[in-house]
Design an enzyme around this catalytic site. Sequence first.
Site, short mmCIF file in Angstrom:
data_model
loop_
_atom_site.label_atom_id
_atom_site.label_comp_id
_atom_site.label_asym_id
_atom_site.label_seq_id
_atom_site.Cartn_x
_atom_site.Cartn_y
_atom_site.Cartn_z
N CYS A 36 4.81 -3.17 -0.81
CA CYS A 36 5.04 -2.37 0.48
C CYS A 36 5.68 -3.02 1.62
O CYS A 36 5.94 -2.51 2.65
CB CYS A 36 3.48 -1.92 0.95
SG CYS A 36 2.54 -3.15 1.15
N CYS A 105 -3.52 -3.33 -2.57
CA CYS A 105 -3.51 -3.78 -1.25
C CYS A 105 -4.40 -5.30 -1.23
O CYS A 105 -4.40 -6.18 -0.45
CB CYS A 105 -3.96 -2.95 -0.08
SG CYS A 105 -3.11 -1.36 -0.21
FE1 FES Z 1 0.68 -2.38 2.00
FE2 FES Z 1 -1.86 -1.86 1.77
S1 FES Z 1 -0.05 -0.51 1.83
S2 FES Z 1 -1.07 -3.83 1.53
#
Ligand code: FES
Length: 144
Positions: A36, A105
Site C-alpha cells: 500500500c 498492515c
Molecule cells: Fe497500508 Fe494498512 S493499508 S499498512
Amino acid sequence: MVEAYSEKVMDHFSHPRNVGSIENANGIGQVGNPTCGDIMKMYLVVENNIITDVKFKTFGCGAAIATSSMATEMIKGKSIEEALKITNHAVAEALDGLPKIKMHCSVLAEEAIQSAINDYLLKSTGIGLPGYKPKEESCGIGGH
Ligand code: FES
C-alpha cells in the site's frame, strides 16, 4: 461481510501509545509496506541490551497505527532477543485479531522492530542482525 475491528484495535488507533521520535535514539528503523506504500519509523533507546524507550511514527492506515502502537508496548522493557521474537501475528493477537485483509498492515510493525534493532547493532557493534535483509521501501511516498 466486512470484518469489524476489535475494541483493542480501535483503542490503539484512537489513542496510540508511544507516538513521536526520540532525539538520542541509538536504533532507528524505517520500513515501507509494498502493498500500500505506507511507512513506519521506529526509534529505540537500548541500554545494557534492554529497550528502555521506544517511539514510532506511522504514515499509514488505522490497522498499521494500532499494530505499531501495540508493538511498541510489547517491546518496551524487553531484551533485544525477546523483542526479535515478536511476530506480526503476536501483535495482531494482542489486539484481539485483525480483519484478514488488514493482516498485511501488521507486518510493518514486525519489520520496523527488526530494522531498528539491526540499526542499533550496526551502530554499537559494527555487525548488523544476522541474516537481516532490509525490505525494499516503496517509492513515491514521503518525497522519494
Ligand atoms: Fe497500508 Fe494498512 S493499508 S499498512
